[in-house]
Design an enzyme around this catalytic site. Structure first.
Site, mmCIF file in Angstrom:
data_model
loop_
_atom_site.group_PDB
_atom_site.id
_atom_site.type_symbol
_atom_site.label_atom_id
_atom_site.label_comp_id
_atom_site.label_asym_id
_atom_site.label_seq_id
_atom_site.Cartn_x
_atom_site.Cartn_y
_atom_site.Cartn_z
ATOM 1 N N ASN A 1 -37.429 113.073 2.205
ATOM 2 C CA ASN A 1 -36.534 113.984 1.476
ATOM 3 C C ASN A 1 -37.224 114.446 0.196
ATOM 4 O OD1 ASN A 1 -35.762 112.119 -0.786
ATOM 5 N ND2 ASN A 1 -35.080 110.896 0.947
ATOM 6 N N ASP B 1 -30.465 107.640 5.186
ATOM 7 C CA ASP B 1 -29.335 106.927 5.785
ATOM 8 C C ASP B 1 -29.671 106.456 7.198
ATOM 9 O OD1 ASP B 1 -27.575 107.140 3.628
ATOM 10 O OD2 ASP B 1 -27.206 109.243 4.119
ATOM 11 N N LYS C 1 -48.657 108.751 19.232
ATOM 12 C CA LYS C 1 -48.328 110.102 18.785
ATOM 13 C C LYS C 1 -47.630 110.876 19.909
ATOM 14 C CE LYS C 1 -50.265 114.304 16.968
ATOM 15 N NZ LYS C 1 -51.335 115.241 17.143
ATOM 16 N N PRO D 1 -29.953 100.107 6.501
ATOM 17 C CA PRO D 1 -29.094 99.296 5.622
ATOM 18 C C PRO D 1 -28.769 100.082 4.363
ATOM 19 C CG PRO D 1 -31.375 98.569 5.471
ATOM 20 C CD PRO D 1 -31.328 99.600 6.562
ATOM 21 N N ASP D 2 -27.609 99.829 3.781
ATOM 22 C CA ASP D 2 -27.276 100.436 2.493
ATOM 23 C C ASP D 2 -27.690 99.451 1.400
ATOM 24 O OD1 ASP D 2 -25.866 101.245 0.091
ATOM 25 O OD2 ASP D 2 -24.916 102.714 1.410
ATOM 26 N N ILE D 3 -28.739 99.799 0.678
ATOM 27 C CA ILE D 3 -29.327 98.868 -0.299
ATOM 28 C C ILE D 3 -28.356 98.615 -1.442
ATOM 29 C CG2 ILE D 3 -31.275 98.552 -1.890
ATOM 30 C CD1 ILE D 3 -32.825 100.485 0.102
ATOM 31 N N PHE E 1 -26.374 105.819 -7.843
ATOM 32 C CA PHE E 1 -26.357 107.262 -8.100
ATOM 33 C C PHE E 1 -25.548 107.924 -6.992
ATOM 34 C CE2 PHE E 1 -29.177 108.916 -11.465
ATOM 35 C CZ PHE E 1 -29.567 107.700 -12.011
ATOM 36 N N LYS F 1 -17.444 106.832 -3.718
ATOM 37 C CA LYS F 1 -18.694 106.115 -3.423
ATOM 38 C C LYS F 1 -18.766 104.814 -4.214
ATOM 39 C CE LYS F 1 -21.986 108.925 -2.004
ATOM 40 N NZ LYS F 1 -22.953 110.028 -2.086
ATOM 41 N N LYS G 1 -19.030 101.350 -2.188
ATOM 42 C CA LYS G 1 -20.285 100.578 -2.210
ATOM 43 C C LYS G 1 -20.160 99.322 -3.058
ATOM 44 C CE LYS G 1 -23.230 104.384 -0.960
ATOM 45 N NZ LYS G 1 -24.603 104.603 -0.523
HETATM 46 N N1 CTP Z 1 -28.244 104.198 -1.247
HETATM 47 C C1 CTP Z 1 -28.820 103.019 -0.835
HETATM 48 N N2 CTP Z 1 -29.088 102.821 0.481
HETATM 49 C C2 CTP Z 1 -28.802 103.754 1.390
HETATM 50 C C3 CTP Z 1 -28.220 104.982 0.983
HETATM 51 C C4 CTP Z 1 -27.970 105.177 -0.349
HETATM 52 O O1 CTP Z 1 -29.089 102.155 -1.682
HETATM 53 N N3 CTP Z 1 -29.085 103.535 2.666
HETATM 54 C C5 CTP Z 1 -27.903 104.357 -2.669
HETATM 55 C C6 CTP Z 1 -28.679 105.418 -3.414
HETATM 56 O O2 CTP Z 1 -29.837 104.858 -4.008
HETATM 57 C C7 CTP Z 1 -27.660 105.838 -4.451
HETATM 58 C C8 CTP Z 1 -26.336 105.670 -3.737
HETATM 59 O O3 CTP Z 1 -26.568 104.754 -2.693
HETATM 60 O O4 CTP Z 1 -27.648 104.953 -5.558
HETATM 61 C C9 CTP Z 1 -25.720 106.904 -3.187
HETATM 62 O O5 CTP Z 1 -26.644 107.652 -2.443
HETATM 63 P P1 CTP Z 1 -26.198 108.994 -1.735
HETATM 64 O O6 CTP Z 1 -27.349 109.543 -0.980
HETATM 65 O O7 CTP Z 1 -25.530 109.881 -2.740
HETATM 66 O O8 CTP Z 1 -25.055 108.453 -0.815
HETATM 67 P P2 CTP Z 1 -24.979 108.083 0.681
HETATM 68 O O9 CTP Z 1 -24.601 106.648 0.801
HETATM 69 O O10 CTP Z 1 -26.228 108.466 1.394
HETATM 70 O O11 CTP Z 1 -23.746 108.922 1.129
HETATM 71 P P3 CTP Z 1 -23.666 110.458 1.604
HETATM 72 O O12 CTP Z 1 -25.050 110.836 2.047
HETATM 73 O O13 CTP Z 1 -22.685 110.406 2.691
HETATM 74 O O14 CTP Z 1 -23.211 111.214 0.396
#
Ligand code: CTP
Length: 398
Positions: free
Chosen positions: A209, A277, A286, A304-306, A324, A338, A342
Site C-alpha cells: 500500500n 488486512d 513464479k 491478524p489484527d496487530i 490510527f 474502531k 479493537k
Molecule cells: N491494524 C493492525 N493490524 C491490522 C489492520 C490494522 O494493527 N491487520 C491497525 C493499524 O495499524 C491502525 C488501526 O489498526 O492503527 C486501524 O487501521 P485501518 O487500516 O484504519 O483499519 P482496518 O482495521 O484495516 O479497518 P478498515 O480497513 O475496515 O477501515
C-alpha cells in the site's frame, strides 16, 4: 531558561535572515551568549555590523581569516559552544550539510563540531517540497540533527505553503528542548509499528500500500526524544532508521505481529503501520502467463489484527495502546467504532481520501479520540503531530 548557555548561530543567505537579529536579542535576554557566523550569501540580507552589535561579539565570515584563526581556530570555534543553530537553513546549506561539504566557514563549522546541531529550514515551498530537499532532510535527521519548522503560511515570494522559518520563540523553545530534554518517558518501553506491510503473491510479486512510514517513524523518534526505549517495527520504507531507536524490519503482517510480540512487555504501543488486512496464499514458484490462459485467481487469507491483539494482551497488556484510523468518509464515527472494536485506549483518526494527499505527504490533520473526548488538531507537520502525541502519552503515563 538558557542562562549561561553558549549558542553559536550560523546565519545563511535567505530572506528569513532578518529574523535572526531578533533571535540574537531574545537569546541574550534569556541569559545565553551568542556567537555568529554569516555565510557569504547571508551578508546580502543582514550586515555583519548589525549582527556584531546585537551579539556584542565578533562575527565570523571568512574561512581563511588569519586574524580569526590566530585567535581561535575554526575547529575550536565549532566546539566552544553548547549548540550550533543554523537559521535560516536554506535548501543550499541543507544540501551541503547532507553531502558533508566544507566549502566555507559555515559548513566547515557544522562538519567539524561535536556539539548538537539545530536547523531552522526556510525556503520557497517548491524548494522545500522538492524530493532532493526532503531526502537531505531525512539524511540530516537520521544523523541526529534537530529540526524546527518550517511553518506553513504566506511567503516572501507571494506563494503560500510550508517553507516559512519557525518563529523566534519556537526556535528558542527548540534550543531549550535540545539542551535540556525532558526525559518524561525515561524507563518506559514503547513499541511503534510503521510503514506498509507487503504480502507476497509469488517469489517476485507482492501487494502493498501507499504508506510512507513518515508518521510512524516520527512517533518513534519523538518517544525516544522523551527518554523512552523504543522498538520500531517497520515494513519496507525509503526512510532511514531513526537515531536512538531499535528498528526491526519486517515484510508481512504476520511478521509484524511476531516482532511486536517478541518485543513485549511494553508500556506503550502505537500502531501507525498500514497493515494489509489480507495476506495471499503465495505460490512457491513464479506464476507464469500462459498464452491464451486465464489470469490467476488470488486466494486471500485473513491477517491478524496487530492492534486488537496487543490491546487484548491480558496481564501483559501495555499501559497505553494507541491506534490510527485511516478513513475516507465519516471519519469520527468510524474512528470511534474502531476504537471500541479493537479495544485500544486512543485512536488517532485521519482522513486519507485522495484530495487530502495525506499518504506520503509531510503534513497530517488528525483527531485524537479517547473514551471521553475527541480533540481536533490543526494541520501539522508529521513531526509536530508526533511530538504532540508523545507529549500526550507522557502526560497520560505520569
Ligand atoms: N491494524 C493492525 N493490524 C491490522 C489492520 C490494522 O494493527 N491487520 C491497525 C493499524 O495499524 C491502525 C488501526 O489498526 O492503527 C486501524 O487501521 P485501518 O487500516 O484504519 O483499519 P482496518 O482495521 O484495516 O479497518 P478498515 O480497513 O475496515 O477501515
Amino acid at each position: 531558561m538558557l542562562n549561561g548557555k553558549k549558542v553559536f548561530l550560523i546565519i545563511a543567505g535567505g530572506i528569513a535572515a532578518y529574523k535572526c537579529l531578533d533571535l540574537i536579542r531574545r537569546l541574550r535576554e534569556q541569559g545565553a551568549s551568542v556567537r555568529c557566523c554569516l555565510t557569504e550569501n547571508a551578508k546580502e540580507f543582514v550586515t555583519p555590523l548589525s549582527v556584531s552589535a546585537l551579539s556584542q561579539g565578533p562575527v565570523y565570515t571568512d574561512q581563511f581569516s588569519l586574524k580569526d584563526e590566530s585567535e581561535m581556530s575554526h575547529i575550536e570555534l565549532s566546539r566552544a559552544s553548547d549548540i550550533l543553530v543554523v537559521a535560516p537553513a536554506t535548501a543550499d546549506v541543507m544540501a551541503k550539510m547532507a553531502a558533508g561539504l566544507a566549502d566555507q566557514l559555515a559548513t566547515t563549522l557544522v562538519l567539524a563540531t561535536d556539539k548538537p546541531v539545530l536547523i531552522a529550514p526556510a525556503m520557497n515551498l517548491r524548494m522545500w517540497l522538492h524530493a532532493a530537499t526532503q531526502a537531505n532532510l531525512a539524511t540530516l535527521m537520521a544523523r541526529g540533527i534537530h529540526v524546527v519548522g518550517p511553518n506553513e503560511g504566506p511567503m516572501a515570494c507571494n506563494e503560500f505553503g510550508p517553507g516559512r522559518m519557525a518563529e523566534v520563540p519556537e526556535i528558542i523553545a527548540a534550543i531549550d528542548g535540545v539542551l535540556s530534554p525532558v526525559q518524561s518517558l525515561a524507563g518506559c518501553h514503547a513499541i511503534v509499528t510503521s510503514g506498509p506491510t507487503v504480502e507476497p503473491i509469488d517469489p517476485v510479486r507482492f501487494i502493498a500500500n501507499r504508506s510512507s512510514g513518515k508518521q510512524g517513524h516520527a512517533i518513534a523518534a519523538a518517544l525516544a526524544a522523551k527518554g523512552a526505549r523504543v522498538t520500531l517495527v517497520s515494513g519496507p520504507t525509503a526512510l532511514p532508521d531513526p537515531v536512538g531507536v531499535t528498528t526491526v524490519s519486517v515484510e508481512t503482517a504476520c511478521e509484524m505481529l511476531a516482532a511486536c510480540q517478541s518485543a513485549l512487555p511494553a508500556d506503550i504501543v502505537v500502531c501507525a503501520a498500514a497493515v494489509a488486512d489480507w495476506g495471499i496464499k503465495a505460490a512457491e514458484q513464479k506464476l507464469k502467463k500462459r498464452p491464451g490462459g486465464t489470469p490467476p485467481v488470488l486466494e486471500l487469507t485473513l491477517n491478524p489484527d496487530i492492534l486488537a491483539t496487543l490491546s487484548a494482551a491480558g496481564p501483559n497488556r501495555p499501559r497505553l495502546v494507541v491506534g490510527f484510523a485511516a478513513e475516507t468518509e465519516d471519519l469520527i464515527a468510524h474512528a470511534r467504532d474502531k476504537r471500541s472494536r479493537k479495544g485500544c485506549d486512543w485512536i488517532v483518526a485521519n482522513d486519507v481520501s485522495a484530495e487530502t494527499g495525506t499518504f506520503g505527504s509531510d503534513t497530517n490533520q488528525v483527531h485524537l479520540i479517547s473514551a471521553e473526548a475527541c480533540e481536533s488538531w490543526p494541520s501539522l507537520d508529521k513531526r509536530a503531530v508526533a511530538t504532540r502525541l508523545a507529549d500526550r502519552i507522557a502526560e497520560a503515563l505520569s
